[in-house]
Motif scaffolding. Sequence first.
Motif, short mmCIF file in Angstrom:
data_model
loop_
_atom_site.label_atom_id
_atom_site.label_comp_id
_atom_site.label_asym_id
_atom_site.label_seq_id
_atom_site.Cartn_x
_atom_site.Cartn_y
_atom_site.Cartn_z
N VAL A 80 7.14 -8.15 54.19
CA VAL A 80 5.96 -8.35 53.28
C VAL A 80 5.99 -8.97 52.21
O VAL A 80 7.08 -9.14 51.37
CB VAL A 80 5.84 -6.44 53.30
N GLN A 81 5.53 -9.92 52.31
CA GLN A 81 4.69 -10.73 50.89
C GLN A 81 3.64 -9.58 50.46
O GLN A 81 3.09 -8.86 50.34
CB GLN A 81 3.50 -11.87 51.62
N ALA A 82 4.59 -9.60 48.82
CA ALA A 82 3.87 -8.75 47.94
C ALA A 82 3.04 -8.75 46.79
O ALA A 82 3.84 -9.47 45.89
CB ALA A 82 4.90 -7.46 47.88
N LEU A 83 1.63 -8.81 46.88
CA LEU A 83 0.84 -9.69 45.66
C LEU A 83 0.56 -8.89 44.61
O LEU A 83 0.67 -9.90 43.37
CB LEU A 83 -0.40 -10.07 46.57
N ASN A 84 0.74 -8.02 44.66
CA ASN A 84 0.40 -7.53 42.71
C ASN A 84 1.39 -5.95 42.92
O ASN A 84 2.27 -5.43 44.49
CB ASN A 84 -0.82 -7.11 43.26
N ASP A 85 2.10 -6.07 41.44
CA ASP A 85 3.47 -4.60 41.91
C ASP A 85 2.68 -3.40 42.69
O ASP A 85 2.84 -2.60 42.59
CB ASP A 85 4.10 -4.73 40.51
N GLU A 86 1.50 -2.90 41.03
CA GLU A 86 0.82 -1.47 41.71
C GLU A 86 0.56 -1.27 43.03
O GLU A 86 0.24 -0.11 43.44
CB GLU A 86 -0.56 -1.98 41.00
N PRO A 113 14.47 -0.12 55.94
CA PRO A 113 14.59 -0.84 55.00
C PRO A 113 13.56 -2.35 54.99
O PRO A 113 12.58 -2.53 55.50
CB PRO A 113 15.46 -2.47 55.00
N VAL A 114 12.83 -2.83 53.19
CA VAL A 114 12.14 -3.31 53.25
C VAL A 114 12.65 -4.97 52.51
O VAL A 114 13.52 -5.23 51.69
CB VAL A 114 11.16 -3.15 52.82
N ILE A 115 12.09 -6.11 52.97
CA ILE A 115 12.02 -7.72 52.13
C ILE A 115 11.27 -7.87 51.93
O ILE A 115 10.43 -7.84 52.73
CB ILE A 115 12.87 -8.39 53.23
N THR A 116 11.26 -8.28 50.53
CA THR A 116 9.92 -9.43 49.85
C THR A 116 10.51 -10.67 50.70
O THR A 116 10.95 -11.55 49.65
CB THR A 116 9.58 -8.93 48.32
N ILE A 117 8.99 -11.71 50.98
CA ILE A 117 9.11 -12.75 51.43
C ILE A 117 7.74 -13.37 50.33
O ILE A 117 6.83 -12.99 50.33
CB ILE A 117 8.69 -12.50 52.73
#
Length: 334
Positions: free
Chosen positions: A111-117, A132-136
């Motif tokens: 997943v593309q994670a646009l912001n932390d909150e 498991p999660v991978i940020t891209i």
Amino acid sequence: MNRNFILYLTLMVSFIGALGFSFYFYMKANYYDYQISEATSTYSSLPNYHFVLISEEVDHEYWRLVEEGAKEAEAVYDVYVEYKGPRNSNPEEQVRLLDMAIAAKVDGIIVQALNDEMFTPLINKAVENGIPVITIDTDVPNSSRMTYIGTDNYQSGQIAGQALIEDTNGEAVVGIIANSFSSIHQQLRIQGFKDAVENIEGIQIVAIEESNNSRVRAAEKADKILGEHEEITAFFGTSALDGLGISTSMKALQRQDDIYILAFDSLKETLDLLEQGKVDAVVAQEPFQMGYQSVERMLAIITGQQVQNVYHTNTSIIRKSDLRDWQTKVGVNP
């Protein structure tokens, strides 16, 4: 008699309504199961693993390149990669898709994670549930994600700043147009650019505007900046559509010959503008490699192999003079 009939009718309507809602939520909860069944109906046997890749914008050319990389890896390995995303950039919709993937108990999420909150709580939830999660493309390093695959966004901003210094001999009045002020990767690119030019006396950043990932909006913002700052001599667009919007604006205003344009991402139209001399330089990422490597790393995680905390794909500056060499190097047809 009439009163009993009305009561009976009311109960029947309520029952049918409740049944309808139950069916709706059942279908929604099993959404991913239906999707994978349909997508894999042509296989002689189901793949070993089901991954979900959640993009920022499903039909964006950049994200289609990420998808192509993931799908090529899918063909090499025994996996099914389900590509999802909002039609237009929408973090709330991405979060909803992430939550649905968790509920469907897929084998891995990219997943593309646009912001932390917004993204960290759900990423942590997925990992807590054994997914498991991978940020891209965009990272949230404080989350429980397993690894990040993509550009070093701060460095890409610095590379852009260095290119501007070299190409303008350290003399420029700059306007910046960014996709989103709230997106982590955009913040990092802007900061990297600022830091690169900070000590160059002849370079001044006079305006920063937000395009909301819209080419039309980017063109409007370029018009606005020029209207407020006639002294502008250069623009930096920090995402794929920003450079295209800036170029559109400069063409309409007949300013293409005297405004330096630094664009982001090697989309075909952007490279065509570079070749025509309507864009001066492009910060090129490797979205195909991001997609391909994310599937490889997810398989490594699932099979118990060690992975690094971060995998940075390459970022480079392309100018018209080295466009052909770059296309040959990355295997892009001119």
